[in-house]
Design a protein around this motif. Structure first.
Motif, PDB file in Angstrom:
ATOM      1  N   ALA A   1      34.879  41.343  12.686  1.00 57.76           N
ATOM      2  CA  ALA A   1      35.703  42.135  11.653  1.00 57.76           C
ATOM      3  C   ALA A   1      37.265  41.792  11.850  1.00 57.76           C
ATOM      4  O   ALA A   1      37.907  41.623  10.993  1.00 57.76           O
ATOM      5  CB  ALA A   1      35.518  43.577  12.304  1.00 57.76           C
ATOM      6  N   ASP A   2      37.607  41.528  13.223  1.00 53.63           N
ATOM      7  CA  ASP A   2      39.100  41.370  13.390  1.00 53.63           C
ATOM      8  C   ASP A   2      39.407  39.801  12.958  1.00 53.63           C
ATOM      9  O   ASP A   2      40.455  39.555  12.228  1.00 53.63           O
ATOM     10  CB  ASP A   2      39.360  41.223  14.887  1.00 53.63           C
ATOM     11  N   ALA A   3      38.329  39.068  12.603  1.00 53.89           N
ATOM     12  CA  ALA A   3      38.662  37.566  11.974  1.00 53.89           C
ATOM     13  C   ALA A   3      38.558  37.662  10.643  1.00 53.89           C
ATOM     14  O   ALA A   3      38.620  36.526   9.984  1.00 53.89           O
ATOM     15  CB  ALA A   3      37.656  36.548  12.810  1.00 53.89           C
ATOM     16  N   GLY A   4      38.036  38.724  10.033  1.00 51.28           N
ATOM     17  CA  GLY A   4      38.065  38.894   8.557  1.00 51.28           C
ATOM     18  C   GLY A   4      36.825  38.634   7.822  1.00 51.28           C
ATOM     19  O   GLY A   4      36.534  38.292   7.021  1.00 51.28           O
ATOM     20  N   TYR A   5      35.631  38.564   8.800  1.00 50.80           N
ATOM     21  CA  TYR A   5      34.416  38.595   8.244  1.00 50.80           C
ATOM     22  C   TYR A   5      33.576  39.687   8.628  1.00 50.80           C
ATOM     23  O   TYR A   5      34.017  40.848   9.185  1.00 50.80           O
ATOM     24  CB  TYR A   5      33.679  37.165   9.488  1.00 50.80           C
ATOM     25  N   ARG A   6      32.346  39.882   7.964  1.00 49.46           N
ATOM     26  CA  ARG A   6      31.330  40.657   8.426  1.00 49.46           C
ATOM     27  C   ARG A   6      29.833  40.003   8.640  1.00 49.46           C
ATOM     28  O   ARG A   6      29.887  39.104   8.132  1.00 49.46           O
ATOM     29  CB  ARG A   6      31.296  41.851   6.969  1.00 49.46           C
ATOM     30  N   VAL A   7      28.915  40.691   9.328  1.00 51.22           N
ATOM     31  CA  VAL A   7      28.006  40.148   9.730  1.00 51.22           C
ATOM     32  C   VAL A   7      26.928  40.065   8.359  1.00 51.22           C
ATOM     33  O   VAL A   7      26.744  40.640   7.433  1.00 51.22           O
ATOM     34  CB  VAL A   7      26.971  40.891  10.609  1.00 51.22           C
ATOM     35  N   ARG A   8      25.820  38.948   8.443  1.00 52.42           N
ATOM     36  CA  ARG A   8      24.963  39.084   7.520  1.00 52.42           C
ATOM     37  C   ARG A   8      23.819  38.348   8.065  1.00 52.42           C
ATOM     38  O   ARG A   8      23.792  38.129   9.216  1.00 52.42           O
ATOM     39  CB  ARG A   8      24.959  37.961   6.246  1.00 52.42           C
ATOM     40  N   GLY A   9      22.486  38.570   7.434  1.00 51.48           N
ATOM     41  CA  GLY A   9      21.431  38.026   8.138  1.00 51.48           C
ATOM     42  C   GLY A   9      21.036  38.623   9.400  1.00 51.48           C
ATOM     43  O   GLY A   9      21.217  39.871   9.512  1.00 51.48           O
ATOM     44  N   HIS A  10      20.455  37.867  10.413  1.00 54.39           N
ATOM     45  CA  HIS A  10      19.714  38.399  11.627  1.00 54.39           C
ATOM     46  C   HIS A  10      20.448  38.235  12.814  1.00 54.39           C
ATOM     47  O   HIS A  10      21.076  37.140  13.029  1.00 54.39           O
ATOM     48  CB  HIS A  10      18.022  38.150  11.691  1.00 54.39           C
ATOM     49  N   HIS A  11      20.278  39.168  13.730  1.00 53.85           N
ATOM     50  CA  HIS A  11      20.818  38.934  14.917  1.00 53.85           C
ATOM     51  C   HIS A  11      20.078  37.866  15.624  1.00 53.85           C
ATOM     52  O   HIS A  11      18.565  37.693  15.692  1.00 53.85           O
ATOM     53  CB  HIS A  11      20.717  40.076  15.657  1.00 53.85           C
ATOM     54  N   HIS A  12      20.627  36.766  16.343  1.00 53.04           N
ATOM     55  CA  HIS A  12      20.243  35.595  17.009  1.00 53.04           C
ATOM     56  C   HIS A  12      20.654  35.451  18.308  1.00 53.04           C
ATOM     57  O   HIS A  12      21.729  35.800  18.680  1.00 53.04           O
ATOM     58  CB  HIS A  12      20.694  34.490  16.225  1.00 53.04           C
ATOM     59  N   GLU A  13      19.450  35.291  19.241  1.00 52.99           N
ATOM     60  CA  GLU A  13      19.740  35.441  20.653  1.00 52.99           C
ATOM     61  C   GLU A  13      18.965  33.912  21.433  1.00 52.99           C
ATOM     62  O   GLU A  13      18.064  33.535  20.718  1.00 52.99           O
ATOM     63  CB  GLU A  13      19.182  36.447  21.427  1.00 52.99           C
ATOM     64  N   ILE A  14      19.797  33.300  22.012  1.00 50.29           N
ATOM     65  CA  ILE A  14      19.542  31.759  22.710  1.00 50.29           C
ATOM     66  C   ILE A  14      19.414  32.149  24.244  1.00 50.29           C
ATOM     67  O   ILE A  14      20.247  32.558  24.903  1.00 50.29           O
ATOM     68  CB  ILE A  14      20.419  30.950  22.556  1.00 50.29           C
ATOM     69  N   TYR A  15      18.113  31.996  24.835  1.00 49.73           N
ATOM     70  CA  TYR A  15      18.028  32.292  26.090  1.00 49.73           C
ATOM     71  C   TYR A  15      18.231  31.003  26.917  1.00 49.73           C
ATOM     72  O   TYR A  15      17.265  30.330  27.309  1.00 49.73           O
ATOM     73  CB  TYR A  15      16.520  32.932  26.351  1.00 49.73           C
ATOM     74  N   LEU A  16      19.418  31.099  27.816  1.00 46.93           N
ATOM     75  CA  LEU A  16      19.595  29.932  28.698  1.00 46.93           C
ATOM     76  C   LEU A  16      19.250  30.202  29.967  1.00 46.93           C
ATOM     77  O   LEU A  16      18.782  29.313  30.823  1.00 46.93           O
ATOM     78  CB  LEU A  16      21.310  29.820  28.743  1.00 46.93           C
ATOM     79  N   GLY A  17      18.854  31.551  30.326  1.00 46.63           N
ATOM     80  CA  GLY A  17      18.480  31.613  31.712  1.00 46.63           C
ATOM     81  C   GLY A  17      16.749  31.949  31.629  1.00 46.63           C
ATOM     82  O   GLY A  17      16.250  32.459  30.687  1.00 46.63           O
ATOM     83  N   ASP A  18      16.103  31.854  32.761  1.00 43.38           N
ATOM     84  CA  ASP A  18      14.793  32.060  32.776  1.00 43.38           C
ATOM     85  C   ASP A  18      14.528  33.381  33.582  1.00 43.38           C
ATOM     86  O   ASP A  18      14.785  33.272  34.824  1.00 43.38           O
ATOM     87  CB  ASP A  18      13.931  30.833  33.427  1.00 43.38           C
ATOM     88  N   PRO A  19      13.833  34.277  33.089  1.00 42.71           N
ATOM     89  CA  PRO A  19      13.998  35.751  33.612  1.00 42.71           C
ATOM     90  C   PRO A  19      12.792  35.627  34.763  1.00 42.71           C
ATOM     91  O   PRO A  19      12.998  36.454  35.756  1.00 42.71           O
ATOM     92  CB  PRO A  19      13.540  36.631  32.594  1.00 42.71           C
TER      93      PRO A  19
END
Length: 215
Positions: free
Chosen positions: A165-183
Protein backbone atom coordinates in the motif's frame (compact mmCIF):
# COMPACT_ATOMS: atom_id res chain seq x y z
CA UNK A 1 12.98 -0.72 -6.59
CA UNK A 2 12.23 -3.42 -9.12
CA UNK A 3 14.60 -6.35 -8.70
CA UNK A 4 15.99 -8.48 -11.50
CA UNK A 5 15.35 -12.17 -12.06
CA UNK A 6 18.15 -13.11 -9.65
CA UNK A 7 16.01 -11.78 -6.80
CA UNK A 8 13.10 -14.11 -7.44
CA UNK A 9 14.48 -16.81 -5.13
CA UNK A 10 17.07 -14.73 -3.24
CA UNK A 11 15.24 -12.26 -1.07
CA UNK A 12 17.14 -9.74 1.03
CA UNK A 13 16.64 -10.21 4.76
CA UNK A 14 14.49 -7.48 6.23
CA UNK A 15 13.54 -5.98 2.85
CA UNK A 16 10.38 -5.87 0.77
CA UNK A 17 11.25 -6.12 -2.92
CA UNK A 18 9.11 -5.40 -5.98
CA UNK A 19 9.91 -8.01 -8.62
CA UNK A 20 8.76 -8.74 -12.17
CA UNK A 21 8.16 -12.48 -12.47
CA UNK A 22 8.46 -13.63 -16.11
CA UNK A 23 6.86 -16.66 -17.69
CA UNK A 24 8.21 -19.80 -16.04
CA UNK A 25 7.42 -23.50 -16.32
CA UNK A 26 6.00 -25.41 -13.34
CA UNK A 27 4.80 -28.86 -12.44
CA UNK A 28 1.56 -28.30 -10.55
CA UNK A 29 -0.93 -30.19 -8.39
CA UNK A 30 -4.08 -28.38 -7.24
CA UNK A 31 -6.22 -29.37 -4.29
CA UNK A 32 -7.94 -28.26 -1.12
CA UNK A 33 -7.73 -28.81 2.61
CA UNK A 34 -5.17 -28.32 5.33
CA UNK A 35 -1.46 -28.43 4.44
CA UNK A 36 -0.90 -31.19 7.00
CA UNK A 37 -3.49 -33.37 5.25
CA UNK A 38 -2.89 -36.47 3.15
CA UNK A 39 -3.85 -34.74 -0.12
CA UNK A 40 -1.18 -32.07 0.23
CA UNK A 41 1.42 -34.67 1.27
CA UNK A 42 0.64 -36.76 -1.81
CA UNK A 43 0.95 -33.66 -4.01
CA UNK A 44 4.41 -32.93 -2.61
CA UNK A 45 5.51 -36.52 -3.24
CA UNK A 46 4.35 -36.33 -6.85
CA UNK A 47 5.99 -32.95 -7.48
CA UNK A 48 9.37 -34.02 -6.16
CA UNK A 49 9.26 -37.39 -7.92
CA UNK A 50 8.66 -35.71 -11.29
CA UNK A 51 11.07 -32.83 -10.64
CA UNK A 52 13.96 -35.13 -9.75
CA UNK A 53 13.00 -37.40 -12.63
CA UNK A 54 13.16 -34.48 -15.08
CA UNK A 55 16.49 -33.39 -13.58
CA UNK A 56 18.10 -36.79 -14.11
CA UNK A 57 16.59 -37.22 -17.58
CA UNK A 58 18.10 -33.94 -18.72
CA UNK A 59 21.43 -34.73 -17.08
CA UNK A 60 21.51 -38.06 -18.90
CA UNK A 61 20.75 -36.34 -22.23
CA UNK A 62 23.19 -33.43 -22.08
CA UNK A 63 25.52 -34.17 -19.18
CA UNK A 64 24.25 -31.46 -16.84
CA UNK A 65 21.01 -30.06 -15.47
CA UNK A 66 19.88 -27.21 -13.20
CA UNK A 67 19.25 -28.19 -9.61
CA UNK A 68 15.74 -29.02 -8.43
CA UNK A 69 13.95 -25.88 -7.29
CA UNK A 70 12.12 -25.47 -3.97
CA UNK A 71 8.50 -26.29 -3.29
CA UNK A 72 6.03 -23.42 -3.79
CA UNK A 73 2.31 -23.02 -3.19
CA UNK A 74 -0.54 -20.61 -3.80
CA UNK A 75 -3.15 -20.38 -1.01
CA UNK A 76 -6.66 -18.92 -0.95
CA UNK A 77 -10.20 -19.33 0.34
CA UNK A 78 -13.45 -18.85 -1.55
CA UNK A 79 -15.09 -16.52 0.95
CA UNK A 80 -13.28 -13.19 1.08
CA UNK A 81 -14.53 -12.49 4.61
CA UNK A 82 -13.34 -15.88 5.85
CA UNK A 83 -9.69 -15.05 5.40
CA UNK A 84 -9.88 -11.33 6.12
CA UNK A 85 -11.72 -11.63 9.46
CA UNK A 86 -8.95 -13.55 11.17
CA UNK A 87 -6.13 -15.05 9.17
CA UNK A 88 -4.97 -17.56 11.77
CA UNK A 89 -8.52 -18.61 12.72
CA UNK A 90 -9.53 -19.56 9.19
CA UNK A 91 -10.85 -23.12 8.95
CA UNK A 92 -7.92 -24.96 7.38
CA UNK A 93 -10.31 -27.44 5.80
CA UNK A 94 -11.62 -24.61 3.59
CA UNK A 95 -8.22 -23.71 2.16
CA UNK A 96 -7.53 -24.15 -1.53
CA UNK A 97 -3.97 -24.59 -2.75
CA UNK A 98 -1.85 -25.05 -5.81
CA UNK A 99 1.41 -26.80 -4.95
CA UNK A 100 4.17 -26.50 -7.56
CA UNK A 101 7.87 -26.67 -8.35
CA UNK A 102 9.45 -24.45 -10.99
CA UNK A 103 11.21 -26.26 -13.86
CA UNK A 104 14.20 -24.23 -15.08
CA UNK A 105 15.05 -24.11 -18.77
CA UNK A 106 15.83 -26.26 -20.70
CA UNK A 107 13.39 -28.58 -18.92
CA UNK A 108 10.20 -28.50 -20.98
CA UNK A 109 6.90 -30.33 -21.44
CA UNK A 110 8.39 -33.35 -23.22
CA UNK A 111 10.93 -34.08 -20.49
CA UNK A 112 8.26 -33.60 -17.83
CA UNK A 113 5.90 -36.01 -19.61
CA UNK A 114 8.61 -38.69 -19.63
CA UNK A 115 9.34 -38.04 -15.95
CA UNK A 116 5.64 -38.41 -15.12
CA UNK A 117 5.50 -41.73 -16.96
CA UNK A 118 8.54 -42.99 -15.07
CA UNK A 119 7.08 -41.89 -11.73
CA UNK A 120 3.83 -43.71 -12.54
CA UNK A 121 5.78 -46.91 -13.20
CA UNK A 122 7.29 -46.58 -9.72
CA UNK A 123 3.87 -45.69 -8.22
CA UNK A 124 5.53 -42.67 -6.63
CA UNK A 125 2.31 -40.94 -5.54
CA UNK A 126 -1.46 -41.19 -6.02
CA UNK A 127 -1.42 -37.48 -6.96
CA UNK A 128 0.43 -38.11 -10.23
CA UNK A 129 -2.87 -38.24 -12.09
CA UNK A 130 -3.54 -34.62 -11.04
CA UNK A 131 -0.06 -33.34 -11.90
CA UNK A 132 0.27 -31.08 -14.95
CA UNK A 133 2.98 -28.96 -16.54
CA UNK A 134 2.06 -25.29 -16.91
CA UNK A 135 3.78 -22.12 -18.04
CA UNK A 136 2.73 -19.09 -16.08
CA UNK A 137 3.66 -15.41 -15.89
CA UNK A 138 2.92 -13.98 -12.44
CA UNK A 139 3.88 -10.43 -13.39
CA UNK A 140 4.67 -7.69 -10.92
CA UNK A 141 4.81 -8.89 -7.31
CA UNK A 142 5.98 -7.79 -3.87
CA UNK A 143 7.86 -10.23 -1.69
CA UNK A 144 9.75 -10.54 1.57
CA UNK A 145 11.55 -13.25 3.51
CA UNK A 146 9.80 -14.71 6.56
CA UNK A 147 12.12 -16.45 9.01
CA UNK A 148 10.46 -18.71 11.55
CA UNK A 149 7.50 -21.10 11.88
CA UNK A 150 4.83 -21.12 9.21
CA UNK A 151 2.19 -20.49 11.89
CA UNK A 152 3.81 -17.14 12.71
CA UNK A 153 3.59 -15.66 9.21
CA UNK A 154 0.71 -13.30 10.00
CA UNK A 155 2.93 -10.40 11.10
CA UNK A 156 5.15 -10.79 8.04
CA UNK A 157 2.15 -10.88 5.72
CA UNK A 158 0.74 -7.75 7.37
CA UNK A 159 4.08 -6.02 6.84
CA UNK A 160 4.12 -7.11 3.20
CA UNK A 161 0.63 -5.74 2.60
CA UNK A 162 1.51 -2.48 4.35
CA UNK A 163 4.57 -2.05 2.12
CA UNK A 164 2.45 -2.77 -0.95
CA UNK A 165 0.00 0.00 0.00
CA UNK A 166 2.81 2.42 0.87
CA UNK A 167 4.31 1.86 -2.60
CA UNK A 168 1.02 2.77 -4.31
CA UNK A 169 -0.13 -0.76 -5.12
CA UNK A 170 -2.83 -3.18 -4.03
CA UNK A 171 -2.85 -6.99 -3.96
CA UNK A 172 -4.38 -9.12 -6.68
CA UNK A 173 -4.45 -12.86 -7.31
CA UNK A 174 -3.33 -15.41 -4.72
CA UNK A 175 -0.93 -15.41 -1.80
CA UNK A 176 2.26 -17.23 -2.89
CA UNK A 177 4.82 -18.98 -0.69
CA UNK A 178 8.22 -20.41 -1.60
CA UNK A 179 9.69 -22.81 0.94
CA UNK A 180 13.46 -22.42 1.14
CA UNK A 181 13.72 -24.46 4.34
CA UNK A 182 12.94 -28.13 4.93
CA UNK A 183 10.77 -28.54 8.05
CA UNK A 184 12.05 -32.12 8.40
CA UNK A 185 15.62 -30.88 8.83
CA UNK A 186 15.36 -27.32 10.14
CA UNK A 187 14.28 -26.04 13.52
CA UNK A 188 11.00 -24.09 13.22
CA UNK A 189 12.72 -20.80 14.07
CA UNK A 190 15.23 -21.36 11.24
CA UNK A 191 12.71 -21.97 8.46
CA UNK A 192 12.91 -19.50 5.57
CA UNK A 193 9.87 -18.76 3.43
CA UNK A 194 9.52 -16.21 0.66
CA UNK A 195 6.10 -14.57 0.93
CA UNK A 196 5.03 -13.17 -2.43
CA UNK A 197 1.86 -11.50 -3.64
CA UNK A 198 0.97 -10.23 -7.12
CA UNK A 199 0.20 -6.52 -7.16
CA UNK A 200 -1.30 -3.84 -9.37
CA UNK A 201 -1.40 -0.03 -9.20
CA UNK A 202 -3.90 1.11 -6.58
CA UNK A 203 -5.69 3.32 -9.13
CA UNK A 204 -6.16 0.48 -11.66
CA UNK A 205 -9.63 -1.04 -12.26
CA UNK A 206 -10.27 -3.77 -9.71
CA UNK A 207 -9.40 -7.26 -10.97
CA UNK A 208 -10.92 -10.50 -9.73
CA UNK A 209 -9.08 -11.76 -6.66
CA UNK A 210 -9.49 -14.16 -3.78
CA UNK A 211 -8.10 -13.63 -0.35
CA UNK A 212 -4.88 -15.33 0.71
CA UNK A 213 -4.53 -17.64 3.66
CA UNK A 214 -1.74 -19.40 5.47
CA UNK A 215 -0.80 -20.03 9.05
Amino acid sequence: MVAGDEQLYKVRKGAVDIVNVPELGFVVVAGSGAPEGAEFAAAIQALYAVSYGAHFLLKKQVGQAPHVMPLEALWWVDDMSEGQASFLNTDRGLWHWQAMIMQPDPIEAGIVATAIAQAREKKASPALDQLVYQRWSEGRCAQLLHIGPYAEEAASIARLHEAIADAGYRVRGHHHEIYLGDPRRSAPDKLRTILRHPIEPAEAPVTSSRTSTRG
